[in-house]
Design an enzyme around this catalytic site. Structure first.
Site, PDB file in Angstrom:
ATOM      1  N   PRO A 135       6.139  -4.912  21.635  1.00  0.00           N
ATOM      2  CA  PRO A 135       7.094  -4.070  22.376  1.00  0.00           C
ATOM      3  C   PRO A 135       8.218  -3.544  21.486  1.00  0.00           C
ATOM      4  O   PRO A 135       8.603  -2.382  21.585  1.00  0.00           O
ATOM      5  CB  PRO A 135       7.654  -5.015  23.444  1.00  0.00           C
ATOM      6  CG  PRO A 135       6.721  -6.160  23.517  1.00  0.00           C
ATOM      7  CD  PRO A 135       5.898  -6.218  22.278  1.00  0.00           C
TER       8      PRO A 135
ATOM      9  N   LYS B 179       0.801  -1.232   0.000  1.00  0.00           N
ATOM     10  CA  LYS B 179       0.000   0.000   0.000  1.00  0.00           C
ATOM     11  C   LYS B 179       0.831   1.278   0.000  1.00  0.00           C
ATOM     12  O   LYS B 179       0.429   2.287  -0.556  1.00  0.00           O
ATOM     13  CB  LYS B 179      -0.946   0.008   1.211  1.00  0.00           C
ATOM     14  CG  LYS B 179      -2.103  -0.963   1.044  1.00  0.00           C
ATOM     15  CD  LYS B 179      -3.111  -0.847   2.159  1.00  0.00           C
ATOM     16  CE  LYS B 179      -4.257  -1.792   1.862  1.00  0.00           C
ATOM     17  NZ  LYS B 179      -5.349  -1.697   2.808  1.00  0.00           N
TER      18      LYS B 179
END
Ligand code: S3P
Length: 442
Positions: free
Chosen positions: A145, A63
């Site tokens: 994380p 995209k």
């Protein structure tokens, strides 16, 4: 002839060809429609082909990468740096995901207000983040994380200042709306869920951009906790309809689009008109995995092995048998059988005992052709005796294994659509199965 296409990667679960065919039908058109399955580094190779079409849609992972190939992008695509629709005559990239997203939320009565928790900051995630902030929501983005720092930079580059970024495991049950813009829940992560039970239970609305499988773990949990759940199917259909509007000015009635959404859901959840999986069954050591690899290459299908899926989710089969017993193993096997029955265009090598449950067989038959690899006992025995990874064969007890083989033979025969002689060489078996499959695959 007019040409349209979809560009993405690992597209075997895509519903786009089905949806676009229906939209073209409604518009009285029957163009050529192709799917370009292309890895991230293959874009430069397919772009010249795509630029010969009238228009195309784009999905993960292209995209953003497609932008340099275009002459411009519309306001939304520029803001999110994510293009999902290209109009080739003007070489302009658009974002119609936003149209689909907002319309599907509106129809499901989900306001983008209050505390919103978004998982993922890929193309769809960036769009959702911008829209949530624009609508006045208090946004938190949950990421792995190791991605939180990058997430902070992405939000800054989108001009979003007041959003928080947290690590996925730090989420607390304090959100009104949950948005999943990650691939978690989709194949191959069909057993995973981006949010914890507590967070789901504490929310009012859950939007899952995933539409296949229809019932993701997230959707099942949302229903369990009585939370409004919106699947990505409506968004997918609405973004496609908006692309037709850009390509050739099409306008669709809501009733027609709703019908397509229902048909897509039905298509995904039940019988497919063309069965598209090849399920290999047979006794331990009959050669399912070896033959599976060859068939997958021949048909450019995915390759899945129910035992490997069990092991990746629950640990070694020998440990499951040893610590929990065969019954517990069979339950896990049934759960996996149900999950893989949702796949398409896949070769599924089934564990030797999987067809013992008629429910497993029923599930796999919905979208699969069952192939029984009928291999002589002595050949199987030679391959499996003493194999510690196969708890039922590890003691090498020939008489017991022969009795098991004989008892199972009828089960395999009864569920098989196709029987193959497992004493043939692999190339001979491949030749034979191709011949037999001609009657099934189209
Ligand atoms: C079993 C077959 C094995 C594995 C498990 C039990 C069986 O798979 O699922 O050890 O009951 O026949 P393979 O057929 O791939 O060996």
């Amino acid at each position: 002839m007019e040409k349209y296409a979809l560009l993405g990667y690992r597209l075997r679960h895509t519903m786009s060809p089905f949806i676009h065919r229906r939209l073209f039908d409604l518009s009285g058109k029957s163009p050529d429609y192709r799917v370009y399955d292309c890895p991230a580094d293959g874009l430069s190779v397919v772009m010249p082909e795509l630029m010969k079409t009238n228009g195309f849609n784009i999905t993960i992972p292209h995209k953003e990468a497609v932008i340099p190939y275009l002459d411009g992008t519309d306001e939304h695509a520029s803001r999110y740096r994510a293009v999902n629709t290209v109009d080739v005559k003007t070489r302009v990239g658009y974002n119609t995901d936003v149209t689909g997203f907002l319309k599907s939320l509106g129809q499901a009565g989900c306001p983008l207000r209050g505390k919103v928790l978004l998982a993922g900051l890929g193309g769809a995630g960036r769009m959702m983040a911008c829209e949530a902030v624009k609508a006045g929501a208090e946004l938190t983005v949950a990421l792995r994380p190791e991605s939180t720092e990058k997430g902070i930079d992405i939000l800054a580059s989108l001009g979003i200042k007041n959003a928080k970024v947290i690590a996925l495991e730090k989420m607390r049950p304090e959100y009104d709306v949950l948005l999943n813009a990650t691939p978690v829940g989709m194949y191959p992560k069909i057993f995973d869920c981006p949010f914890t039970d507590e967070v789901i239970a504490g929310s009012k609305h859950v939007f899952d951009a995933i539409y296949n499988p229809l019932r993701t773990v997230l959707s099942l949990k949302a229903s369990e906790y009585g939370v409004n759940h919106i699947s990505g199917m409506a968004m997918l259909v609405y973004q496609a309809a908006a692309a037709h509007e850009i390509w050739y000015g099409a306008k669709f009635r809501d009733a027609d689009l709703s019908r397509i959404i229902d048909d897509c859901n039905a298509e995904i959840s039940k019988d497919f008109p063309v069965k598209s999986n090849i399920v290999l069954t047979g006794f331990m050591g009959s050669g399912k995995s070896s033959l599976g690899k060859l068939i997958a290459v021949e048909y450019a299908f995915g390759l899945t092995d129910t035992d490997s899926l069990i092991e990746s989710k629950y640990g070694k089969i020998s440990d499951i048998f040893a610590s929990l017993g065969e019954k517990a193993f069979r339950e896990k096997e049934s759960e996996i059988a149900l999950a893989v029955s949702e796949y398409r265009n896949s070769v599924i090598a089934a564990g030797g005992g999987l067809p013992l449950s008629s429910l497993n067989v029923q599930a796999l038959k919905r979208n699969g052709i069952i192939v029984y690899l009928d291999t002589p006992f002595e050949l199987c025995y030679k391959r499996i005796r003493g194999d510690l990874a196969r708890p039922l064969a590890s003691d090498g007890d020939r008489d017991r294994l022969l009795a098991l083989y004989s008892a199972r033979k009828a089960v395999y025969e009864n569920c098989a659509d196709i029987t193959l002689d497992g004493s043939l060489s692999l190339p001979e078996m491949l030749k034979s199965i191709k011949e037999k499959l001609k009657n099934y695959l189209s």
